[in-house]
Design a protein around this motif. Structure first.
Motif, PDB file in Angstrom:
ATOM      1  N   PRO A  21     -51.768 -33.218 -39.427  1.00 49.76           N
ATOM      2  CA  PRO A  21     -52.061 -31.697 -38.591  1.00 49.76           C
ATOM      3  C   PRO A  21     -53.315 -32.055 -37.890  1.00 49.76           C
ATOM      4  O   PRO A  21     -53.997 -33.314 -37.894  1.00 49.76           O
ATOM      5  N   ILE A  22     -53.641 -31.063 -36.998  1.00 52.74           N
ATOM      6  CA  ILE A  22     -54.747 -31.040 -36.233  1.00 52.74           C
ATOM      7  C   ILE A  22     -55.936 -31.054 -37.325  1.00 52.74           C
ATOM      8  O   ILE A  22     -56.255 -30.352 -38.165  1.00 52.74           O
TER       9      ILE A  22
ATOM     10  N   GLY B  39     -50.615 -25.598 -30.233  1.00 52.59           N
ATOM     11  CA  GLY B  39     -50.151 -25.724 -31.515  1.00 52.59           C
ATOM     12  C   GLY B  39     -50.048 -27.179 -31.724  1.00 52.59           C
ATOM     13  O   GLY B  39     -50.223 -28.108 -31.003  1.00 52.59           O
ATOM     14  N   GLU B  40     -49.304 -27.440 -32.935  1.00 54.79           N
ATOM     15  CA  GLU B  40     -48.976 -29.021 -33.362  1.00 54.79           C
ATOM     16  C   GLU B  40     -47.465 -29.023 -33.129  1.00 54.79           C
ATOM     17  O   GLU B  40     -46.857 -29.036 -33.785  1.00 54.79           O
TER      18      GLU B  40
ATOM     19  N   GLN C   1     -57.894 -35.924 -31.022  1.00 57.41           N
ATOM     20  CA  GLN C   1     -56.562 -35.469 -30.988  1.00 57.41           C
ATOM     21  C   GLN C   1     -56.441 -34.506 -29.877  1.00 57.41           C
ATOM     22  O   GLN C   1     -57.154 -33.748 -29.573  1.00 57.41           O
ATOM     23  N   ASP C   2     -55.456 -34.793 -28.864  1.00 59.88           N
ATOM     24  CA  ASP C   2     -55.431 -34.023 -27.523  1.00 59.88           C
ATOM     25  C   ASP C   2     -55.282 -32.568 -27.999  1.00 59.88           C
ATOM     26  O   ASP C   2     -55.825 -31.669 -27.280  1.00 59.88           O
TER      27      ASP C   2
ATOM     28  N   GLY D 143     -49.185 -36.042 -28.972  1.00 59.11           N
ATOM     29  CA  GLY D 143     -50.514 -35.156 -28.738  1.00 59.11           C
ATOM     30  C   GLY D 143     -51.347 -35.024 -29.835  1.00 59.11           C
ATOM     31  O   GLY D 143     -52.571 -34.767 -29.819  1.00 59.11           O
ATOM     32  N   LEU D 144     -50.804 -35.575 -31.190  1.00 61.36           N
ATOM     33  CA  LEU D 144     -51.458 -35.393 -32.263  1.00 61.36           C
ATOM     34  C   LEU D 144     -52.235 -36.828 -32.658  1.00 61.36           C
ATOM     35  O   LEU D 144     -52.916 -37.026 -33.785  1.00 61.36           O
ATOM     36  N   MET D 145     -51.742 -37.699 -31.882  1.00 55.79           N
ATOM     37  CA  MET D 145     -52.317 -39.094 -32.119  1.00 55.79           C
ATOM     38  C   MET D 145     -53.911 -39.142 -32.216  1.00 55.79           C
ATOM     39  O   MET D 145     -54.559 -38.758 -30.997  1.00 55.79           O
ATOM     40  N   ILE D 146     -54.396 -39.741 -33.070  1.00 58.80           N
ATOM     41  CA  ILE D 146     -55.816 -39.916 -32.930  1.00 58.80           C
ATOM     42  C   ILE D 146     -56.227 -41.150 -32.217  1.00 58.80           C
ATOM     43  O   ILE D 146     -55.647 -42.151 -32.454  1.00 58.80           O
TER      44      ILE D 146
END
Length: 303
Positions: free
Chosen positions: A169-170, A137-138, A129-130, A213-216
Motif C-alpha cells: 500500500p501507500i 488512491g491505491e 511512490q507516485d 503508480g505504487l512502485m517505489i
C-alpha cells in the motif's frame, strides 16, 4: 476550457515509422509481477534526435521571453497543456501501443514533463511512490511511461526500482524540500531501501520504461558530462474516479474517454498560446490543491 473532439485521430497527425508493437503476454505478466517493465524499444533514433533538437530550441528561444512563469515550471508541470511537442510525444502511436497493454484501449493523457539532469548535476529523486500525493488512491489504472531522449545510465542518474514494491500500500512519506531534489516536495518514503534491493532501470535513447503508480523508485545525480533528458508521461484510464470527487483533467488519446470522471481537454493551440496559458493556471491550481495538501512548508508546486 474546450472539450476535445473524441472522433479526432491524434495518430493521423503524427507521421513516423515506429519500432515497438503491442506488449506480448509475457511482457504484460512481467509488468504486473515486477511493477515495472524495461527496456522497451519504441522511438527511432531520428525521431528522438528531432524531439531533442526541438526541445533544446525551445529552451534557447523561450528561457527569458516574457512567460508568466519560468520556462522550467512549464517543462516540469503539465507540459502537454502549453507545449505541442509534449503532447505529440505522449500521443505517439508507438508509445500508446505499449501503454494499451497495461491500461487497455481507453487512454487519457494525465500529465507530461521533461525531467532533465544537467551535466555533473547534484539533482536527484529520492525513493518515493507516485500515488502518495495524487489523490487517486491505491489504483492500478495509471501508468508512467519514461522515454529517454538521451542515454539514461547509472552514471547519468537513471531510475532505480524496488521490484514488486507496487504490491504494497501507500507508505508514509516525509518532505524535505531539498534544493537538489527534483520532486515537488522532496518527498521520500519513511522506509530504508538498501542498494541491493534496487533494480537499475538504464535506458538507451528512444527506449521506454513503464512503472506502476505504487512502485517505489528514485534516481541519483548525473555525474557525466552530458545532459540526461527524460520525458515522463502519465497515462490514466478514464474509468478511474477520484475518491474525493476533486476536479481533474485529461486529454483523450484512444478509445472511449467520455466517462464524466475527468474534464476533457484539447491539445495545445500552439507554443505557449495565451488561451493555453490560462487553462494551464486553472489545471495547476486544482491539482496543486491535492498534491500539496498537508505540506509543512508553504510553497507552490515546482515553484
Amino acid at each position: 476550457m474546450a472539450v476535445a473532439n473524441l472522433t479526432h485521430s491524434m495518430e493521423a497527425t503524427i507521421q513516423d515509422s515506429h519500432i515497438s508493437n503491442h506488449l506480448s503476454e509475457p511482457q504484460k505478466l512481467r509488468y504486473w509481477d515486477n511493477g515495472y517493465l524495461f527496456p522497451i524499444p519504441a522511438i527511432s533514433a531520428a525521431q528522438s534526435k528531432a524531439w531533442r533538437d526541438e526541445l533544446e530550441g525551445i529552451e534557447r528561444d523561450w528561457l527569458d521571453n516574457g512567460l508568466p512563469r519560468p520556462l522550467a515550471v512549464y517543462k516540469r508541470v503539465n507540459a502537454h497543456v502549453v507545449m505541442p511537442i509534449a503532447h505529440d510525444i505522449a500521443a505517439h502511436p508507438a508509445i500508446l501501443d505499449v501503454v494499451e497493454g497495461v491500461l487497455g484501449p481507453d487512454i487519457l493523457l494525465y500529465s507530461t514533463e521533461f525531467l532533465i539532469k544537467e551535466p555533473n548535476s547534484k539533482h536527484m529523486v529520492t525513493m518515493h511512490q507516485d500515488l502518495a500525493y495524487w489523490g487517486l488512491g491505491e489504483i492500478d489504472g495509471i501508468v508512467t511511461a519514461w522515454l529517454a531522449l538521451s542515454p539514461a545510465t547509472r552514471q547519468s542518474g537513471c531510475m532505480d526500482f524496488v521490484k514488486a514494491s507496487h504490491q504494497s500500500p501507500i507508505i508514509p512519506h516525509e518532505d524535505s524540500f531539498d534544493e537538489h531534489n527534483l520532486l515537488s516536495r522532496g518527498q521520500e518514503i519513511k522506509v530504508y531501501v538498501a542498494e541491493e534491493d534496487k533494480t537499475c532501470g538504464a535506458l538507451d535513447t528512444g527506449e521506454l520504461s513503464l512503472h506502476h503508480g505504487l512502485m517505489i523508485h528514485g534516481s541519483g545525480p548525473n555525474t557525466t558530462d552530458n545532459r540526461r533528458i527524460g520525458v515522463v508521461i502519465r497515462y490514466i484510464s478514464p474509468h478511474v474516479k477520484k475518491p474525493n470527487e476533486a476536479r481533474d483533467y485529461g486529454v483523450p488519446l484512444r478509445g472511449n474517454c467520455d466517462t464524466d470522471n475527468f474534464k476533457l481537454c484539447t491539445p495545445p493551440k500552439g507554443l505557449f498560446h495565451p488561451d493555453d496559458l490560462l487553462d494551464y493556471e486553472t489545471i495547476r491550481e486544482d491539482q496543486a490543491a491535492v498534491m500539496m495538501a498537508g505540506a509543512k512548508a508553504k510553497t507552490a508546486m515546482y515553484s
